[in-house]
Design a protein around this motif. Structure first.
Motif, PDB file in Angstrom:
ATOM      1  N   ALA A 298       1.939   6.215  -7.280  1.00  0.00           N
ATOM      2  CA  ALA A 298       0.658   6.572  -7.901  1.00  0.00           C
ATOM      3  C   ALA A 298       0.792   7.544  -9.078  1.00  0.00           C
TER       4      ALA A 298
ATOM      5  N   GLY B 178      -0.396  -2.019  -6.325  1.00  0.00           N
ATOM      6  CA  GLY B 178      -1.787  -1.751  -5.990  1.00  0.00           C
ATOM      7  C   GLY B 178      -2.618  -3.019  -5.900  1.00  0.00           C
TER       8      GLY B 178
ATOM      9  N   GLY C 101       0.821  -1.210   0.000  1.00  0.00           N
ATOM     10  CA  GLY C 101       0.000   0.000   0.000  1.00  0.00           C
ATOM     11  C   GLY C 101       0.855   1.260   0.000  1.00  0.00           C
ATOM     12  N   ILE C 102       1.899   1.284   0.830  1.00  0.00           N
ATOM     13  CA  ILE C 102       2.817   2.424   0.857  1.00  0.00           C
ATOM     14  C   ILE C 102       3.513   2.571  -0.495  1.00  0.00           C
ATOM     15  N   THR C 103       3.934   1.442  -1.070  1.00  0.00           N
ATOM     16  CA  THR C 103       4.592   1.480  -2.380  1.00  0.00           C
ATOM     17  C   THR C 103       3.663   2.058  -3.443  1.00  0.00           C
ATOM     18  N   PHE C 104       2.397   1.634  -3.415  1.00  0.00           N
ATOM     19  CA  PHE C 104       1.423   2.121  -4.399  1.00  0.00           C
ATOM     20  C   PHE C 104       1.223   3.623  -4.284  1.00  0.00           C
ATOM     21  N   VAL C 105       1.115   4.118  -3.068  1.00  0.00           N
ATOM     22  CA  VAL C 105       0.924   5.564  -2.858  1.00  0.00           C
ATOM     23  C   VAL C 105       2.117   6.345  -3.411  1.00  0.00           C
ATOM     24  N   ILE C 106       3.323   5.840  -3.165  1.00  0.00           N
ATOM     25  CA  ILE C 106       4.527   6.528  -3.655  1.00  0.00           C
ATOM     26  C   ILE C 106       4.559   6.560  -5.176  1.00  0.00           C
TER      27      ILE C 106
END
Length: 303
Positions: A54, A187, A47-52
């Protein structure tokens, strides 16, 4: 040296760096699991990776429908890898996991042959056998007592081989940069982990450890996100775009050797001389796949 050759050399070096990083990820993930459950940790990590990543999703607008479908499939395969691998690590010995995950090196040429119609070269075949023998030694003279955790690790190895080949097809679309593919995969992995926890294992959702009292846990998470996920999957996708799945898997085949070294230094595990010999063979197989391939390529260019 041409620009293409420089990029190939860069991708090879990045893959070897990823092998070293992913080799350490088993010990780091095992340490993090002492603080937080499997599915929650996976959802948090990806989730953190996806936010970074995005912002990289904007490139999806120029991709074909087929590429979008295949990148989603690659994301589902990645979710399957980490579910099988992470639960498997909890249920088996590290030596068993190191051996079985190395079977990805053997499975990838077969999957590539079936999906991409590319027959492995003779040098790649020798490197595969050398890597397999090294992994057998690394596991401790082949002493493998099969259990449910081993079955999950074997499943993860097969899914790794499928993922590399599917990602190769995805990266043929020039509209999809490696960071975009990594963002989609992250994601899907985050959403999938959260959905599995919500539907089948609600106890996996627990309050997050506080930073003040559990700074070590958040250091583990930061390493898993930045080094093992952001850098690791970007480098793998970058290399897949410029090379064959078999070559990528061979270069990544040194991961168990790095994992054994890390287990010795970080976790205090004792590594036998036989296991060290196996790790050396695995690294030698990766070097053989790289050097010989470049030599043959150069010779072909001169003829």
């Amino acid at each position: 040296m041409t620009k293409q050759e420089r990029l190939l050399m860069l991708s090879d070096l990045m893959l070897l760096a990823v092998a070293a990083v992913w080799g350490t990820s088993y010990g780091v993930a095992k340490s993090a699991l002492a603080f937080y459950p499997v599915l929650g940790l996976l959802a948090l990590r990806f989730g953190i990776t996806f936010v970074i990543l995005a912002p990289a999703l904007r490139h999806l607008r120029g991709a074909s429908a087929r590429a979008l479908r295949e990148v989603l499939i690659a994301g589902v395969l990645l979710l399957g890898i980490f579910l099988a691998e992470t639960f498997g690590i909890q249920m088996t010995r590290a030596a068993n996991a190191a051996f079985l995950i190395s079977l990805c090196v053997v499975l990838t040429p077969l999957v590539e042959w079936l999906l991409l119609k590319r027959v492995p070269s003779r040098v790649e075949g020798v490197a595969v056998l050398l890597s397999l023998f090294g992994a057998w030694l690394l596991a401790g003279d082949g002493a493998l007592n099969f259990n449910p955790g081993d079955a999950l690790i074997l499943l993860a190895a097969l899914l790794r081989a499928l993922t590399v080949c599917v990602t190769k097809r995805v990266m043929r679309d020039p509209a999809l940069p490696p960071l975009t593919v990594t963002a989609v995969q992250s994601g899907v992995a985050a959403a999938g982990s959260a959905a599995v926890a919500w539907l089948f294992a609600p106890r996996q959702w627990q309050p997050l450890p506080t930073f003040n009292e559990h700074a070590t846990f958040w250091a583990y998470v930061a390493y898993l996100v930045l080094a093992c996920t952001l850098f690791g999957f970007f480098a793998q996708n970058f290399a897949i775009k410029r090379s064959s799945p078999t070559r990528v898997s061979l270069l990544m085949g040194s991961e168990p050797a790095f994992g054994a070294l890390f287990a010795c230094l970080w976790l205090g595990e004792r590594i036998s001389s036989t296991a060290w010999a196996g790790g050396t063979l695995i690294v030698a197989a990766s070097i053989l796949a790289t050097v010989r391939w470049n030599v043959s390529r150069t010779s072909a260019a001169q003829t």
